[in-house]
Write a protein that holds these residues in place. Structure first.
Motif, PDB file in Angstrom:
ATOM      1  N   VAL A 191      52.558  87.361  24.852  1.00 18.03           N
ATOM      2  CA  VAL A 191      52.956  88.764  24.960  1.00 18.03           C
ATOM      3  C   VAL A 191      53.120  89.097  26.436  1.00 18.03           C
ATOM      4  CG1 VAL A 191      52.347  91.154  24.454  1.00 18.03           C
ATOM      5  CG2 VAL A 191      51.754  89.343  22.832  1.00 18.03           C
ATOM      6  N   LYS A 192      54.288  89.592  26.782  1.00 18.04           N
ATOM      7  CA  LYS A 192      54.596  89.884  28.183  1.00 18.04           C
ATOM      8  C   LYS A 192      53.567  90.847  28.778  1.00 18.04           C
ATOM      9  CE  LYS A 192      59.564  89.377  27.321  1.00 18.04           C
ATOM     10  NZ  LYS A 192      60.882  90.055  27.283  1.00 18.04           N
ATOM     11  N   GLU A 193      53.213  90.579  29.993  1.00 16.24           N
ATOM     12  CA  GLU A 193      52.333  91.409  30.820  1.00 16.24           C
ATOM     13  C   GLU A 193      50.850  91.300  30.448  1.00 16.24           C
ATOM     14  OE1 GLU A 193      54.068  92.170  33.242  1.00 16.24           O
ATOM     15  OE2 GLU A 193      55.969  91.953  32.200  1.00 16.24           O
ATOM     16  N   ILE A 194      50.510  91.076  29.164  1.00 16.70           N
ATOM     17  CA  ILE A 194      49.082  91.021  28.828  1.00 16.70           C
ATOM     18  C   ILE A 194      48.599  89.591  28.592  1.00 16.70           C
ATOM     19  CG2 ILE A 194      49.254  93.295  27.755  1.00 16.70           C
ATOM     20  CD1 ILE A 194      48.702  91.930  25.068  1.00 16.70           C
ATOM     21  N   SER A 195      49.498  88.644  28.445  1.00 17.04           N
ATOM     22  CA  SER A 195      49.114  87.263  28.175  1.00 17.04           C
ATOM     23  C   SER A 195      49.282  86.395  29.413  1.00 17.04           C
ATOM     24  CB  SER A 195      49.948  86.669  27.038  1.00 17.04           C
ATOM     25  OG  SER A 195      49.739  87.355  25.839  1.00 17.04           O
ATOM     26  N   ALA A 196      48.449  85.390  29.508  1.00 16.92           N
ATOM     27  CA  ALA A 196      48.584  84.359  30.534  1.00 16.92           C
ATOM     28  C   ALA A 196      47.990  83.079  29.972  1.00 16.92           C
ATOM     29  CB  ALA A 196      47.884  84.764  31.821  1.00 16.92           C
ATOM     30  N   MET A 197      48.547  81.946  30.354  1.00 14.60           N
ATOM     31  CA  MET A 197      48.067  80.667  29.853  1.00 14.60           C
ATOM     32  C   MET A 197      47.991  79.676  31.008  1.00 14.60           C
ATOM     33  SD  MET A 197      49.577  78.220  26.804  1.00 14.60           S
ATOM     34  CE  MET A 197      50.885  77.414  27.728  1.00 14.60           C
ATOM     35  N   PHE A 198      46.897  78.946  31.089  1.00 17.92           N
ATOM     36  CA  PHE A 198      46.764  77.948  32.145  1.00 17.92           C
ATOM     37  C   PHE A 198      45.713  76.922  31.747  1.00 17.92           C
ATOM     38  CE2 PHE A 198      46.088  82.325  33.901  1.00 17.92           C
ATOM     39  CZ  PHE A 198      44.896  82.599  33.255  1.00 17.92           C
TER      40      PHE A 198
END
Length: 516
Positions: A191-198
């Protein structure tokens, strides 16, 4: 005497677990613009269909008389439900309980839902928010030891890739094993702006060098979508749920079934006049492929995946007269449709998915070959290209190809499984060969050109002669191309193809198990 006291106690415990990490943690989740795990499940599945499993699993506190004081739930909620009437398995991380880390995880819950999806042959949806792996550094202190890395139950994740449709939704910060669980799916959405993956988040990475990252700098949706680590980015959580439902609509519940025919809402005999001039006569002029494909498939049925990765080939699901198909289409807007290393990886994975779930393949081919040059060689394009072509030759699903412009070299040869009988057509704009004439005349006719009094005139003469020889009609005369068609007849031919292909789809596991 009834069992009412025990039922009252069960309900009391269930009410405790439904409070999740507490009102303050729920408020923090909402203030950050994110739903709680239970709200997510309610919005994803059919109303009233969710049946929770492990509803009172968690960490309990008892008083001196061994009476329960408080029950903190495990940080995952899972169970069975229905989506559009079809049974599914659903699991979601609860970020309100220790941020989704393994400290609060009961790993048996995660394994159970994977096994359930596999053994009961139902699609699996993972809603991921947290690390889901070794937990925080504090785990060392709470357990009194350091963990030897291991992933309990990963064998079920691997098995499910070859057995049931699996969707991963990254709905917040996703790191470590959480990122692995998101990537190990057939369809993944952030979800744009609220998600991040690393693999590791900013606090870890920022210790390694002078450059400092925030979550979006390091693992935002644009980075992961362009890298091919995820398939789509949604504008909201509700849109991610809608994409999930749509993705599943093209697939069977498991490999032991075949994709069901959807509503027949479009005329099989529909002809689009614009297709007749869709491909420019000037071979250096590009065109937009998506409007062409959209005019051929059932209206409104095109569902693209991986749009920002491997961009010289579009991959999508669609319907033809209601039948689900896997669509590949060259996109000349990127490298003229030439195959890059990442395009080859994208093609390999997409064909493996089509083979796994018994989807006929439709390919609109305009491929001038592999990308050439030093940078292409550095990416190992030929190794990736061979893998893509091998994946193609391992398919057993019905296949229909339309050569709409170029088919040159090894990559051009990878337009169907050449070991099997497939449907293949050319549009009048089709052109093919070992390599494009434009790149080979100088080398092949250098002596003639050097000896000519007018080099430009000689070049024009050679080009004219060879262009007549490479006419698609010359190939059709010797049956090197089976049929040349009016582009406006493409939809009608495809409708005939899917009707004849439907009974050939064979349920069961693929002989080549799919991997992420």
């Amino acid at each position: 005497m009834s069992w009412q006291p025990e039922m009252d106690e069960l309900r009391r415990r269930q009410e405790m677990t439904k409070q999740m990490g507490g009102a303050d943690k729920v408020k923090r989740q909402h203030d950050a613009g994110r739903l709680t795990v239970r709200e997510r499940i309610d919005r994803l599945v059919d109303a009233g269909s969710f049946r929770e499993i492990g509803s009172v699993a968690g960490k309990a506190e008892y008083d001196g008389r061994n009476d329960l004081v408080h029950l903190m739930p495990a940080n995952s909620v899972m169970g069975r439900a229905r989506i559009d009437g079809r049974p599914v398995a659903v699991t979601g991380d609860d970020f309100t309980v220790r941020g989704g880390s393994a400290d609060a995880t009961i790993k048996e819950k995660a394994i159970y839902i994977e096994r359930y999806a596999n053994q009961y042959r139902v699609p699996l949806i993972r809603m991921i928010e947290g690390s889901g792996g070794g937990g925080s550094v504090k785990t060392i202190e709470t357990t009194g030891r350091a963990n030897v890395p291991g992933v309990s139950g990963w064998e079920w994740v691997v098995r499910n890739m070859g057995a049931v449709p699996t969707v991963g939704l990254g709905l917040g910060s996703v790191a470590g094993l959480g990122a692995a669980r998101l990537a190990a799916t057939h369809y993944s959405v952030m979800v744009k702006e609220i998600s991040a993956m690393f693999v590791a988040g900013p606090p870890v990475v920022n210790r390694l060098g002078p450059r400092q990252f925030d979550k979006q700098d390091l693992g935002g949706w644009e980075i992961q979508l362009r890298a091919g680590a995820i398939d789509e980015a949604a504008d909201s959580e509700d849109e991610a749920f809608a994409l999930t439902r749509r993705f599943l609509s093209y697939l069977p519940s498991s490999v032991y079934d075949v994709p069901a025919r959807g509503p027949r809402t479009d005329d099989p005999a529909r002809r689009e006049e614009s297709l007749f001039q869709a491909i420019p006569r000037e071979t250096r002029k590009v065109y937009r492929i998506r409007p062409i494909v959209e005019k051929i498939v059932d209206q409104g049925s095109l569902f693209e995946m991986g749009r920002l990765y491997g961009r010289s080939v579009m991959t999508a699901f669609a319907r033809i007269d209601g039948w689900p198909v896997a669509v590949m289409a060259s996109d000349p807007m990127f490298y003229g449709g030439g195959w890059t290393a990442d395009t080859c990886q994208k093609v390999s994975r997409f064909l493996d998915m089509a083979e796994t779930f018994h989807l006929p393949v439709v390919y609109f081919c305009d491929c001038p070959g592999f990308l050439i040059g030093l940078e292409a060689e550095k990416t190992g394009v030929i190794r990736q290209g061979v893998r893509a072509m091998s994946a193609m030759f391992q398919t057993t699903v019905p296949w229909c190809t339309f050569i709409i412009r170029n088919a040159f070299g090894v990559a051009g040869a990878a337009h169907q499984n050449g070991s099997r009988l497939n449907w293949r057509y050319a549009w009048p704009s089709g052109r093919w060969g070992s390599l494009p004439l434009e790149g080979g005349i100088e080398a092949a006719y250098r002596a003639d050109l050097d000896a000519a009094p007018d080099r430009s005139a000689k070049m024009a003469e050679i080009e004219d002669r060879l262009n007549k020889l490479r006419s698609p009609f010359r190939s059709a005369e010797t049956f090197w191309i089976e049929e040349i068609i009016d582009p406006r007849d493409t939809r009608q031919i495809l409708c005939e193809f899917v009707e004849l292909a439907a009974p050939l789809r064979t349920p069961g596991p693929s002989q080549h198990g799919m991997r992420p």
